[in-house]
Design an enzyme around this catalytic site. Structure first.
Site, PDB file in Angstrom:
ATOM      1  N   CYS A  45       0.830  -1.217   0.000  1.00  0.00           N
ATOM      2  CA  CYS A  45       0.000   0.000   0.000  1.00  0.00           C
ATOM      3  C   CYS A  45       0.859   1.259   0.000  1.00  0.00           C
ATOM      4  O   CYS A  45       0.371   2.334  -0.306  1.00  0.00           O
ATOM      5  CB  CYS A  45      -0.951   0.004   1.194  1.00  0.00           C
ATOM      6  SG  CYS A  45      -0.137   0.123   2.785  1.00  0.00           S
ATOM      7  N   CYS A  85     -10.779 -15.652   9.879  1.00  0.00           N
ATOM      8  CA  CYS A  85     -11.484 -14.967   8.791  1.00  0.00           C
ATOM      9  C   CYS A  85     -10.631 -14.983   7.530  1.00  0.00           C
ATOM     10  O   CYS A  85     -11.127 -14.831   6.426  1.00  0.00           O
ATOM     11  CB  CYS A  85     -11.833 -13.534   9.188  1.00  0.00           C
ATOM     12  SG  CYS A  85     -10.506 -12.341   8.975  1.00  0.00           S
ATOM     13  N   ILE A 243      12.427   9.948  -3.236  1.00  0.00           N
ATOM     14  CA  ILE A 243      11.603   8.866  -2.680  1.00  0.00           C
ATOM     15  C   ILE A 243      12.453   7.612  -2.552  1.00  0.00           C
ATOM     16  O   ILE A 243      12.960   7.107  -3.542  1.00  0.00           O
ATOM     17  CB  ILE A 243      10.419   8.557  -3.614  1.00  0.00           C
ATOM     18  CG1 ILE A 243       9.477   9.738  -3.667  1.00  0.00           C
ATOM     19  CG2 ILE A 243       9.684   7.299  -3.194  1.00  0.00           C
ATOM     20  CD1 ILE A 243       8.663   9.909  -2.436  1.00  0.00           C
ATOM     21  N   ALA A 323       8.917   0.097  14.395  1.00  0.00           N
ATOM     22  CA  ALA A 323       8.067  -0.272  13.248  1.00  0.00           C
ATOM     23  C   ALA A 323       7.911  -1.794  13.114  1.00  0.00           C
ATOM     24  O   ALA A 323       8.116  -2.541  14.054  1.00  0.00           O
ATOM     25  CB  ALA A 323       8.606   0.347  11.967  1.00  0.00           C
ATOM     26  N   PHE A 776     -17.009  -9.382  14.639  1.00  0.00           N
ATOM     27  CA  PHE A 776     -17.007  -9.206  16.098  1.00  0.00           C
ATOM     28  C   PHE A 776     -18.188  -8.383  16.607  1.00  0.00           C
ATOM     29  O   PHE A 776     -18.071  -7.690  17.621  1.00  0.00           O
ATOM     30  CB  PHE A 776     -15.676  -8.597  16.560  1.00  0.00           C
ATOM     31  CG  PHE A 776     -14.474  -9.206  15.903  1.00  0.00           C
ATOM     32  CD1 PHE A 776     -14.160 -10.533  16.136  1.00  0.00           C
ATOM     33  CD2 PHE A 776     -13.686  -8.482  15.010  1.00  0.00           C
ATOM     34  CE1 PHE A 776     -13.081 -11.128  15.505  1.00  0.00           C
ATOM     35  CE2 PHE A 776     -12.608  -9.068  14.373  1.00  0.00           C
ATOM     36  CZ  PHE A 776     -12.303 -10.393  14.625  1.00  0.00           C
ATOM     37  N   PHE A 892     -20.862  -8.396  24.247  1.00  0.00           N
ATOM     38  CA  PHE A 892     -22.105  -7.652  24.345  1.00  0.00           C
ATOM     39  C   PHE A 892     -22.398  -7.133  25.752  1.00  0.00           C
ATOM     40  O   PHE A 892     -23.371  -7.534  26.388  1.00  0.00           O
ATOM     41  CB  PHE A 892     -23.237  -8.606  23.892  1.00  0.00           C
ATOM     42  CG  PHE A 892     -24.309  -7.922  23.116  1.00  0.00           C
ATOM     43  CD1 PHE A 892     -24.096  -7.507  21.827  1.00  0.00           C
ATOM     44  CD2 PHE A 892     -25.557  -7.677  23.690  1.00  0.00           C
ATOM     45  CE1 PHE A 892     -25.100  -6.887  21.110  1.00  0.00           C
ATOM     46  CE2 PHE A 892     -26.563  -7.053  22.989  1.00  0.00           C
ATOM     47  CZ  PHE A 892     -26.336  -6.653  21.692  1.00  0.00           C
ATOM     48  N   GLU A1239     -17.726 -16.020  22.145  1.00  0.00           N
ATOM     49  CA  GLU A1239     -17.479 -14.751  22.829  1.00  0.00           C
ATOM     50  C   GLU A1239     -16.818 -14.884  24.194  1.00  0.00           C
ATOM     51  O   GLU A1239     -16.124 -13.978  24.648  1.00  0.00           O
ATOM     52  CB  GLU A1239     -18.814 -14.021  23.031  1.00  0.00           C
ATOM     53  CG  GLU A1239     -19.532 -13.667  21.757  1.00  0.00           C
ATOM     54  CD  GLU A1239     -20.941 -13.192  22.062  1.00  0.00           C
ATOM     55  OE1 GLU A1239     -21.173 -11.979  22.022  1.00  0.00           O
ATOM     56  OE2 GLU A1239     -21.799 -14.036  22.357  1.00  0.00           O
TER      57      GLU A1239
HETATM   58  C1  LIG Z   1       3.670   2.315   9.655  1.00  0.00           C
HETATM   59  C2  LIG Z   1       4.918   3.077  10.019  1.00  0.00           C
HETATM   60  C3  LIG Z   1       5.493   2.835  11.247  1.00  0.00           C
HETATM   61  C4  LIG Z   1       6.635   3.533  11.618  1.00  0.00           C
HETATM   62  N1  LIG Z   1       7.184   3.279  12.840  1.00  0.00           N
HETATM   63  C5  LIG Z   1       8.303   3.930  13.207  1.00  0.00           C
HETATM   64  C6  LIG Z   1       8.912   3.675  14.478  1.00  0.00           C
HETATM   65  O1  LIG Z   1       8.415   2.891  15.296  1.00  0.00           O
HETATM   66  N2  LIG Z   1      10.041   4.357  14.785  1.00  0.00           N
HETATM   67  C7  LIG Z   1      10.608   5.212  13.901  1.00  0.00           C
HETATM   68  O2  LIG Z   1      11.638   5.757  14.218  1.00  0.00           O
HETATM   69  N3  LIG Z   1      10.057   5.486  12.720  1.00  0.00           N
HETATM   70  C8  LIG Z   1       8.918   4.863  12.353  1.00  0.00           C
HETATM   71  N4  LIG Z   1       8.356   5.149  11.152  1.00  0.00           N
HETATM   72  C9  LIG Z   1       8.940   6.220  10.321  1.00  0.00           C
HETATM   73  C10 LIG Z   1      10.024   5.748   9.407  1.00  0.00           C
HETATM   74  O3  LIG Z   1      11.189   5.495  10.142  1.00  0.00           O
HETATM   75  C11 LIG Z   1      10.301   6.850   8.401  1.00  0.00           C
HETATM   76  O4  LIG Z   1       9.106   7.122   7.704  1.00  0.00           O
HETATM   77  C12 LIG Z   1      11.336   6.424   7.421  1.00  0.00           C
HETATM   78  O5  LIG Z   1      12.535   6.221   8.060  1.00  0.00           O
HETATM   79  C13 LIG Z   1      11.504   7.385   6.274  1.00  0.00           C
HETATM   80  O6  LIG Z   1      12.326   6.792   5.293  1.00  0.00           O
HETATM   81  P1  LIG Z   1      11.877   6.616   3.774  1.00  0.00           P
HETATM   82  O7  LIG Z   1      12.999   6.066   3.042  1.00  0.00           O
HETATM   83  O8  LIG Z   1      10.617   5.862   3.692  1.00  0.00           O
HETATM   84  O9  LIG Z   1      11.591   8.136   3.396  1.00  0.00           O
HETATM   85  P2  LIG Z   1      10.790   8.725   2.177  1.00  0.00           P
HETATM   86  O10 LIG Z   1       9.348   8.820   2.550  1.00  0.00           O
HETATM   87  O11 LIG Z   1      11.118   8.024   0.933  1.00  0.00           O
HETATM   88  O12 LIG Z   1      11.432  10.183   2.162  1.00  0.00           O
HETATM   89  C14 LIG Z   1      11.297  11.015   3.292  1.00  0.00           C
HETATM   90  C15 LIG Z   1      11.991  12.354   3.062  1.00  0.00           C
HETATM   91  O13 LIG Z   1      13.388  12.164   3.055  1.00  0.00           O
HETATM   92  C16 LIG Z   1      13.989  12.795   1.938  1.00  0.00           C
HETATM   93  N5  LIG Z   1      15.150  12.004   1.585  1.00  0.00           N
HETATM   94  C17 LIG Z   1      15.214  10.663   1.477  1.00  0.00           C
HETATM   95  N6  LIG Z   1      16.482  10.295   1.207  1.00  0.00           N
HETATM   96  C18 LIG Z   1      17.206  11.420   1.117  1.00  0.00           C
HETATM   97  C19 LIG Z   1      18.578  11.686   0.856  1.00  0.00           C
HETATM   98  N7  LIG Z   1      19.431  10.718   0.631  1.00  0.00           N
HETATM   99  N8  LIG Z   1      18.968  12.968   0.835  1.00  0.00           N
HETATM  100  C20 LIG Z   1      18.108  13.964   1.054  1.00  0.00           C
HETATM  101  N9  LIG Z   1      16.802  13.761   1.318  1.00  0.00           N
HETATM  102  C21 LIG Z   1      16.372  12.522   1.349  1.00  0.00           C
HETATM  103  C22 LIG Z   1      12.915  12.844   0.896  1.00  0.00           C
HETATM  104  O14 LIG Z   1      13.136  13.921   0.016  1.00  0.00           O
HETATM  105  C23 LIG Z   1      11.659  13.035   1.731  1.00  0.00           C
HETATM  106  O15 LIG Z   1      11.459  14.398   1.976  1.00  0.00           O
HETATM  107  C24 LIG Z   1       7.209   4.488  10.742  1.00  0.00           C
HETATM  108  C25 LIG Z   1       6.621   4.715   9.491  1.00  0.00           C
HETATM  109  C26 LIG Z   1       5.479   4.027   9.136  1.00  0.00           C
HETATM  110  C27 LIG Z   1       4.844   4.278   7.793  1.00  0.00           C
HETATM  111  S1  FES Z   2      -2.915  -2.195   3.864  1.00  0.00           S
HETATM  112 FE1  FES Z   2      -0.830  -1.948   3.677  1.00  0.00          FE
HETATM  113  S2  FES Z   2      -0.128  -2.161   5.701  1.00  0.00           S
HETATM  114 FE2  FES Z   2      -2.282  -2.136   5.931  1.00  0.00          FE
HETATM  115  S1  FES Z   3      -7.590 -14.489  10.548  1.00  0.00           S
HETATM  116 FE1  FES Z   3      -6.253 -12.874  10.987  1.00  0.00          FE
HETATM  117  S2  FES Z   3      -7.515 -11.150  10.844  1.00  0.00           S
HETATM  118 FE2  FES Z   3      -8.920 -12.752  10.627  1.00  0.00          FE
END
Ligand SMILES: Cc1cc2nc3c(=O)[nH]c(=O)nc-3n(C[C@H](O)[C@H](O)[C@H](O)COP(=O)(O)OP(=O)(O)OC[C@H]3O[C@@H](n4cnc5c(N)ncnc54)[C@H](O)[C@@H]3O)c2cc1C
Ligand code: FES
Ligand code: FES
Length: 1306
Positions: A45, A85, A243, A323, A776, A892, A1239
């Site tokens: 996603c 499920c 990205i 994460a 549920f 419930f 339940e």
């Molecule tokens: C579901 C979920 C759970 C998470 N849980 C945690 C957690 O528990 N702890 C935690 O610390 N973090 C957590 N995060 C955050 C995660 O650590 C950061 O979103 C991630 O590290 C960003 O990295 P990316 O490569 O995906 O960045 P992108 O989304 O690809 O980029 C982020 C930004 O960085 C810039 N960028 C990327 N690379 C460079 C580069 N080389 N030079 C300059 N700019 C750059 C991009 O331009 C952009 O602005 C979570 C995120 C999600 C979605």
């Molecule tokens: S649908 Fe992608 S993590 Fe939930």
């Molecule tokens: S079996 Fe895992 S969410 Fe239903």
């Protein structure tokens, strides 16, 4: 994103924000630097489709299918009952598949890490872990040993084919064997071996290297191959994001609607993947993923002298818990640093470790420190728009350095921190004099902040208690946190600031090898340490006596695999939104109220209609018939009564266009006064009052030695079924007929509502439900509203309408379990006998009645739980507020009323000084008795469950061990609790128990079974097939179930209340017995003949081969005027004992062990029933310890996804989890003497709540806080920490505000 690009139904969509893992796929890429193929799991996603060029994507379809070959992962998951499920199952398969591609014999730690980004709401994870354990070396070695007693053979249907599974008497006897890999519910001897040579190979044509440019209508995507090109692009498009993982940018785009015309995708540039070891530290390329960084550090740390690796080890600690594995595999180090979210965990550690960023632009290179100023985004400390980070230098630590990292999150894995910190101190060589110090905190505001001034003030000080005392005061003074700070939990967060500091102080003291005065050092670290290995000792001992003379092919009473188990695992199981595109279909998105209570002044549709692809806007004016019910409107008319109420709908050619249309809708409101909470009773409007009374309450209080009064709050709960609500409405084009495919527990209700709304007869509306991805109770009433919304749009446009809610919409609109407030007055004697109780429960019904009247009835009827209270008065009220309407939820009302009762029982124990279990035992129902509403109750099995649970859990010896542990440990404490349960099954109205079935036998002998029950994951169809197989005496493989439909079985009751299998089973049994009776003369004439011969003969003799079966229902007769009657058909009894360990400084807790004894009587399918008990128990643990719904003071729900709402994940279940079915128990009134078990287990989750209560009581006692105290539910990290009152909580309170602020949440 990739999830939607290809319509492969196996990849599920559960949240869209990387939080649930349902969409997991495996990405394989060629890594040019190492010249290796990398495989990693990813949340599809969040994957931009362009980022996948040159990658191979494996979805669950590519792993295996019933049409080709089912992969061992899929096969084992199905056979070990790892799906209910099935909606999370493909994601679970993919996470494991990616792990096995990299590590063919993984350790349990690796398996836990691989699964920590996947949520399951049904199973409670135990069977999934059990399955995957079979892939470890340990699991394989122990495959055979537990199955010492193999007595019977039976056959089990796998997608139509017959697979032989041998079945022991479900006795798994090797409980002492550590790491036993299975529960006794499946047989590992049957597993196919893993054969890595059969896996897909990476297509060599993808190892290419050229610049890629993708141009779309609104966006251009450029993927360069070398650094020079990248820097030129960045100069040309300075605002374009780089990205890499898209885990930060992707969320901004989705959540905040941020648009970027150009994206640069730098992941193929070798310079950004560099990893090198220099004389002073490590250089890591900015595009390295966090998972790669973890693996690099794990390799490097053991190779270097310990003193050099202190920063690395602190980073590793964070990397192992932040994460989920999919996010760790996607997110890059550079992206983490640049996006610098305030709760990102690595930045504070990198900053205190004096890391340096190597930057490059077209104009040259330079280096800047990653420090607090960079993290604050100061212009002179930040990257320039044309610059990028090439690599990050992380220095080695020095001998006199001490570095630590801390994080505390609402869940043990896959949750961002509430507060995190990196701390470092450098001492003058061979002294304890501070030379330099650096502390950074995340989670206290929008950015990571430094306690810079405090640290400077401490330079030159000795590392002692005076320094600590001053440091705490300085830090609390410097790190400000407004009382209305977003995120709330202000006192808790401030406590964490100093609790972390104290932990650091102690760690450094240890390091300095100092004597400690004043502070006991035991229990220094978090109870878990940084690791969490799930399932180190899962065992189940279950015993069910299948009659030895029962024919082997008779499947009743045996642990038959879920009828759809294999299809769940291969992704072939079809859910509502997987139904293929229908010709001319339109997509619907809803506009919801942004006000809690307001008049609708105008609805302006003009801008929305201009959006390309938008076909129409539908409002209440378009409903030809009845707009919902008198209680709840489908489309709001004139007035809105909660935030999230549906006002109108936009229909468009695509889902994206429908959403764009919604953005353009303008609705003008005139605000009215809302009521939001049930605290201020005088303000309340009640929907209803329900009352029962027994004995003489006044006399009861007179005979008491003592009387206590108190209150308790219990929070609500979000259903969080993995499949969000979904409906597909297809007009048939003649006679106003319409097909409604809908994810619901109550198809008849959907049919009725749609017919009324369209003003047509019900016979014109055909509802179909193949299966539901979890419900549920949450899909009883609301799907009818969604179906009306879609059907009205279909009626208006004349085209099919598809309407699937996003996770945030589903959480916003549908309500959940009722928040609860209870007041009690309880009288008791000094020896613990309760003489009287006056109980006043209130539930927050929200803005409509929905099922709230029934819920408050059940609260009142079930408040006694397992106790005989001679003089009892219960007056329950359902309160009307302007919050989304709450609805049915597993249990419930009982999960709330039961916890309430157990709370005041616990308080009586504290007050009398007697052990909790003694108070429970003294007051428990015994033998044959009457409930407060005069229903007869035989409590023999209640007492048996209690005693058996005491014995199986070794309660008394473990209680002594817990007390001993608590004496030895000051900063961590254990607690243990045992809780009894009486759960009443079914509904308090006879007509809700009726059921019908339709069974056809075709001339080839195959059998089609239909009934009114709906498959929600509870295995109802599997049980129905077992029943049909037994009654018709045909093998299971002859019997098929297709779908639940209002065409085949009319007026079916809702599938709920734990009685679905009971009553539909009786109907199926009835139909089959009718058919068998018709066949009897033919069989008697030719007893040696085959089934097929008899059927042919029957056809030739014109014997009808189709029959309906019917069950009138259990008789009940509750009379609310007298407060007496038989309210329920029967009771399920149980008991659970849980042990926990808490960290007094952070509020973290670990579930050590749970033993459950359940009186399931003769289970039709013990694997299904055990799954229900475990799954419900874990859902209960979520309810009572972690799931928290937050609203703004204006009534707007904040918790709208897996990022803010935490359901239990793989590390939150007990390390040892044992479920026992009470032997030799029978329930004569139900089919085959079974009991409805769907339940009951949920309430037993409160044994964890009371175990934590026990641990908190031990803390408070040690700190001199004697006397009673109240703990509200959920018992979150915040509540646990704040209840463990100490100097730190005191410091925070002293610094309190005067209440003159607008709180962040209600
Ligand atoms: C579901 C979920 C759970 C998470 N849980 C945690 C957690 O528990 N702890 C935690 O610390 N973090 C957590 N995060 C955050 C995660 O650590 C950061 O979103 C991630 O590290 C960003 O990295 P990316 O490569 O995906 O960045 P992108 O989304 O690809 O980029 C982020 C930004 O960085 C810039 N960028 C990327 N690379 C460079 C580069 N080389 N030079 C300059 N700019 C750059 C991009 O331009 C952009 O602005 C979570 C995120 C999600 C979605
Ligand atoms: S649908 Fe992608 S993590 Fe939930
Ligand atoms: S079996 Fe895992 S969410 Fe239903």
């Amino acid at each position: 994103t990739a999830a939607f690009a290809v319509r492969l139904s196996g990849t599920k969509y559960g949240c869209g924000i990387g939080g649930c893992g349902a969409c997991t796929v495996m990405i394989s890429t060629y890594e040019p630097t190492s010249k290796k193929i990398m495989h990693y799991p990813a949340n599809s996603c969040l994957l931009p489709i362009c980022s996948l060029h040159s990658s191979a994507v494996t979805t669950v379809e590519g792993v295996g299918s019933t049409k080709t070959r089912v992969h061992p992962i899929q096969e084992r998951l199905a056979k070990c009952h790892g799906s209910q499920c099935g909606f999370c199952t493909p994601g679970m398969v993919m996470s494991m598949y990616a792990l096995l591609r990299n590590h063919p014999e993984p350790s349990m730690e690796q398996i836990t890490a691989a699964l920590d980004g996947n949520l399951c709401r049904c199973t409670g994870y135990r069977p999934i872990i059990d399955t995957y354990k079979s892939f470890t070396g340990v699991g394989r070695k122990t495959n055979r040993s537990p199955f010492s007693k193999v007595s019977t053979n039976f056959e089990c249907s796998v997608s139509g084919s017959l697979t032989k599974i041998r079945f022991s008497e479900l006795l798994c006897s090797h409980l002492s064997t550590k790491n036993l890999m299975h529960s006794g519910l499946c047989n590992p001897e049957e597993f196919q071996p893993v054969d890595p040579t059969q896996e897909f190979i990476f297509p060599p044509e993808l190892m290419q290297k050229r610049t890629l440019v993708f141009r779309g209508e609104r966006t251009t995507w450029i993927s360069p191959t070398n650094l020079r090109e990248l820097l030129e692009l960045k100069a040309m498009y300075p605002k374009a994001p780089l990205i890499v993982g898209n885990t930060s940018v992707g969320l901004e785009m989705k959540r905040d609607g941020v648009h970027h015309p150009v994206f640069i995708h730098p992941t193929r540039i070798p310079d950004l993947h560099v990893v090198s070891n220099t004389n002073n530290g490590l250089v890591i390329g900015a595009a390295c993923s966090l998972a790669q960084l973890r693996d690099i550090l794990m390799k490097v740390v053991p190779e270097l002298p310990e003193e050099k690796t202190k920063i690395f080890r602190a980073l590793l600690q964070q990397l192992k818990t932040l994460a989920g594995e999919q996010i760790r595999s996607l997110a890059s180090l550079g992206g983490h640093i640049v996006s610098r979210g305030s709760t990102w965990d690595l930045n504070p550690v990198l900053a205190v470790g004096n890391s340096v960023l190597s930057l490059a632009s077209k104009d040259g290179t330079r280096q800047i420190p990653l420090n607090d100023q960079f993290l604050a985004g100061y212009e002179n400390a930040d990257l320039k728009p044309k610059e990028i980070i090439v690599s990050v230098f992380i220095p080695y630590s020095k001998k006199d350095d001490f570095v630590s990292a801390f994080r505390q999150a609402e869940r043990r894995r896959n949750a961002v921190s509430v507060v995190n910190s990196g701390m470092r101190v450098l001492f003058k060589p061979n002294t304890d004099i501070i030379m330099d110090m650096n502390i950074l905190y995340g989670g206290t505001g929008p950015i990571t902040v430094s306690a810079r001034k405090s640290c400077q003030r401490l330079i030159g000080r000795q590392w002692n208690e005076q320094m600590l005392d001053e440091a705490c005061k300085l830090v609390l003074g410097e790190i400000s946190l407004s009382p209305s700070a977003p995120g709330g939990k202000v006192e808790y967060r401030r406590t964490l600031l100093v609790s972390f500091l104290f932990k650091f102080y102690l760690e450094v003291l240890y390091g300095l090898n100092k004597m400690v005065s004043g502070f006991p050092l035991n229990g220094l670290r978090s109870p878990t340490g940084p690791h969490c290995i799930a399932a180190t000792g899962y065992h189940i001992l279950i015993k069910q006596d299948v009659d030895p003379v029962q024919p082997p092919q008779d499947p009743v009473g045996r642990p038959i695999m879920h009828q759809s188990g294999v299809k769940h695992a291969t992704g072939e199981a079809v859910y509502c939104n997987d139904i293929r595109a229908v010709d001319e279909e339109l997509f619907l998105a809803v506009v919801t109220s942004s006000r809690a209570h307001a008049k609708i002044v105008t609805i302006d549709v003009s801008e929305a209609l201009k959006v390309p692809g938008v076909v129409d806007v539908v409002t209440a004016e378009d409903v030809p018939g009845k707009n919902g019910t008198d209680d709840e409107q489908a489309y709001a008319k004139d007035e809105v009564i909660c935030v999230g109420q549906i006002v109108c709908a936009v229909v468009a050619e695509s889902a994206v266009q429908a959403k764009q249309g919604v953005e353009k809708m303008k609705i003008e409101y005139e605000d009215l006064e809302p009521i939001l909470t049930i605290e201020v009773i005088s303000q309340l409007s009640f929907f209803c009052l329900k009352k029962i009374e027994q004995g003489n309450i006044e006399e009861g209080f007179k005979s008491a030695d003592e009387i206590i009064e108190g209150e308790i709050h219990i929070g609500g709960q979000e259903h969080f079924y993995l499949e969000t609500n979904s409906v597909l409405v297809v007009p048939r084009g003649e006679d106003n007929e319409m097909d409604v495919h809908v994810s619901t527990q109550d198809a008849a209700r959907v049919q009725e509502f749609v017919a009324l709304a369209l003003d047509v007869q019900s016979s014109k509306i055909m509802c179909h439900t193949k299966r539901v991805g979890g419900a549920f109770g949450g899909k009883i009433t609301k799907p009818a509203i969604f179906a009306v919304v879609a059907a009205v749009a279909a009626n208006k446009t004349g085209r099919p309408i598809r309407f699937t809610l996003e996770r945030d919409e589903d959480m916003l609109i549908t309500g959940g379990r009722h928040p609860f407030f209870g007041k009690y007055k309880v009288g008791f004697t000094n020896d613990g006998r309760i003489t009287a109780a006056d109980i006043e429960p209130y539930i927050n019904a929200g803005c409509t009645l929905d099922d709230s009247e029934m819920v408050i009835e059940y609260v009142v009827l079930k408040t006694d739980n397992a106790y005989k209270i001679p003089n009892l008065r219960i007056r329950g009220r359902a309160c009307k507020t302007n919050l989304p309407s709450n609805t049915a939820f597993r249990g419930f009302g009982f999960p709330q009323s039961g916890l309430f009762t157990e709370s005041w029982i616990t308080t009586v124990a504290t007050q009398t000084g007697l052990p909790q279990e003694k108070i429970r035992e003294i007051n428990m129902y015994k033998e044959v008795n009457l409930t407060p509403f005069k229903e007869e109750l035989d409590a023999t099995n209640l007492v048996k469950c209690w005693k058996e649970c005491m014995e199986k859990s070794e309660y008394y010896s473990r209680k002594t061990a817990v007390e001993e542990f608590n004496k030895q440990n000051y900063w961590k404490k254990k607690g243990i609790a045992i809780i009894p349960m009486k759960f009443s099954v079914g509904f308090n109205a006879t007509q809700y128990h009726q059921a019908a079935a339709l069974v056809h036998i075709y001339t080839d002998g195959s059998v089609l079974v239909t009934h009114g029950g709906i498959e929600l994951g509870q295995g109802i169809h599997t049980k129905m097939l077992q029943i049909a197989s037994r009654e018709l005496k045909v093998p299971l493989s002859y019997v098929h179930f297709c779908e639940t439909s209002t065409i085949t079985v009319p007026n079916a009751i809702v599938t709920a209340g734990s009685i679905g299998s009971d009553v539909n089973g009786k109907a199926v049994q009835n139909a089959c017995q009718i058919l068998r009776k018709r066949l009897e003369p033919i069989i008697n004439k030719n007893p040696e003949g085959k089934w097929e011969d008899w059927i042919t003969e029957a056809y030739d003799q014109s014997v009808s081969l189709s029959a309906t079966g019917y069950f009138r229902g259990y008789m009940v007769n509750m009379n609310w005027d007298t407060g007496e009657g038989q309210a329920f058909p029967y009771f399920v009894f149980g008991a659970a004992c849980s042990e926990v360990e808490i960290d007094c400084l952070t509020g973290d807790h670990k579930n050590i062990r749970t033993d459950i004894v359940m009186d399931a009587c003769f289970s039709i399918n013990p694997a299904v029933d055990i799954g229900q008990i475990e799954g419900a128990f874990v859902q209960g643990v979520g309810l009572y310890t972690m799931e928290e719904i937050k609203f703004s003071p204006e009534g707007e729900q904040y918790t709208l996804g897996p990022d803010t709402y935490k359901i239990p994940a793989v590390c939150d279940i007990p390390e040892q989890f044992r479920v026992y079915l009470l032997p030799n128990s029978r329930n004569p009134i139900a089919i085959y003497s079974a009991k409805g078990i769907g339940e009951a287990g949920l309430f037993l989750g409160c044994s964890v709540f009371f175990a934590i209560w026990d641990a908190v009581a031990a803390v408070r006692k040690e700190r001199g806080l004697t006397g009673t105290f109240t703990l509200n539910s959920p018992l979150t990290i915040e509540r646990i920490r704040m209840a463990c009152a100490d100097n730190f909580t005191e410091m925070v309170r002293l610094d309190d505000h005067n209440g003159l602020f607008w709180p962040w949440n209600l």
